[in-house]
Design an enzyme around this catalytic site. Sequence first.
Site, PDB file in Angstrom:
ATOM      1  CE  LYS A  77     -37.580 -43.008 -50.620  1.00 23.43           C
ATOM      2  NZ  LYS A  77     -36.443 -42.475 -49.866  1.00 23.43           N
TER       3      LYS A  77
HETATM    4  N1  GLU Z   1     -33.599 -41.124 -51.546  1.00 16.42           N
HETATM    5  C1  GLU Z   1     -32.803 -40.373 -50.622  1.00 16.42           C
HETATM    6  C2  GLU Z   1     -33.345 -40.529 -49.205  1.00 16.42           C
HETATM    7  O1  GLU Z   1     -33.971 -41.496 -48.881  1.00 16.42           O
HETATM    8  C3  GLU Z   1     -32.634 -38.934 -51.063  1.00 16.42           C
HETATM    9  C4  GLU Z   1     -33.884 -38.134 -51.119  1.00 16.42           C
HETATM   10  C5  GLU Z   1     -33.695 -36.751 -51.737  1.00 16.42           C
HETATM   11  O2  GLU Z   1     -32.570 -36.363 -52.003  1.00 16.42           O
HETATM   12  O3  GLU Z   1     -34.717 -36.090 -51.916  1.00 16.42           O
HETATM   13  O4  GLU Z   1     -33.084 -39.743 -48.345  1.00 16.42           O
END
Ligand code: GLU
Length: 478
Positions: A111
């Site tokens: 993240k």
């Molecule tokens: N930000 C989104 C999540 O928390 C999508 C993450 C992604 O598609 O890699 O799942």
Amino acid sequence: MTIQTLGITEPSFRDSVDIMFRRAVQRMAISRGLAEKIRICNSTYVVRFGVRLRGDIVTFTGYRSVHSEHAEPVKGGIRYAMNVDQDEVEALAALMTYKCALVEVPFGGSKGGLKINPREWNAEEMERITRRFAYELIKRDLINPSQNVPAPDMGTGEREMAWIADQYHRMATTDINARACVTGKPLNAGGIRGRVEATGRGIQYVAREFFRHEEDVALAGLSGSLAGKSVVVQGLGNVGYHAAKFLSEEDHCRVTAIAEYNGGIVNDDGIDVQAAKDWMGAHGTLEGFAGAAFVKEAASLLEKPCDILIPAALEGVVNAGNAERVSCKLLIEAANGPVTASADDVLRKRGIIVIPDLFANAGGVTVSYFEWVKNLSHIRFGRMQRREEEARGRMLIDELERTIGKPLGAEFKARFINGSDELALVRSGLDDTMRGAYGQMRKVWHERRTSDPEVDLRMAGYIIAIQRVADSYSALGL
Ligand code: GLU
């Protein structure tokens, strides 16, 4: 680390995730050492960089955490918000690991975040800031099609992903798979149909799947189908908006309240979600929207009696301060971490069924996986098969009409003959993923809950995810 909610001390977001992890691990046959290896965040890169803006140098702080590399690339969004910090990014990275494992998306968890208020800067400035942040991450392989693939999150969207993809391409000019370095891109920059709506669409599929299981519906104190159920949504951003829109327009739920950061609206007969979204877009507030009554204290709407509560914004909104007063039957965590660990205990004791974040909002990363595969295969889904499917359908209809001696209905024919395009295939893959994962979770839940009432859907999800990560470590000989 602890945080204070209305004078009550409760765990931070990362500690909440750890508590939920430990509750599951206690019930599993894996060694303490392996459990610890899975729990810890492998690394967090913190970068501080300056960008010349409005005649001066402005310094920004950004993060990219890699929680687990048991599968690569690692995956997870990049968030732009002022409250971004290491604790939050690491909690979100851990959730990505469990999320991907649970829905069988072959990625590790990561993240990113940038401490910024996106509303403060214009598009040109945002582009310069984003490209500079991307440059810092790309040169350390923290953005890379085979190692680390970001995506949108709170405060970011297609626009930022397009800049990141282009920045990567500029720095890796001979990488034929450059487009797979990030997902959530616009269609013309290598995106996939259905990615923008994916998380909200996933919430709809989750709700539909839940209501297919009478036993689960009864445990929530509900009955019947989704149609007519009252829904309260917190957050009218990409996820909340799509979830509320699909549930009201296609499943005939009544969206009785929408809460936003600067006020909410209530209408027990049901809110026209599209009209509310349009109003919010034009005015920056829900105040003045004609189709519902305005409520300044939007947080109170989380306590409004309803069948289904969908927090789709920030973490920690259901906490020790309000968990006793939340009055829904079913809570679907569209946001990451909206329920704190202490609130989770309260809700469970009160018999409120929680469909947990690591499953409920996995629609986004699932469709990101499809986009990544599309980018690596350099062809859109359905391009080879669509007309072939159509020709077979037509052949069957022609033969049927010849045999029965009369034409079939025009609408049926059109629907039957139609070959699947990319959007239809993406939705089918997403639906299948969500249904499959729910089936696995409810199996563990029902097998264990009679002898161990603490086992709920969240714990079932963690047990499945942790076991999968443990198995892949064992396969690596660790
Ligand atoms: N930000 C989104 C999540 O928390 C999508 C993450 C992604 O598609 O890699 O799942």
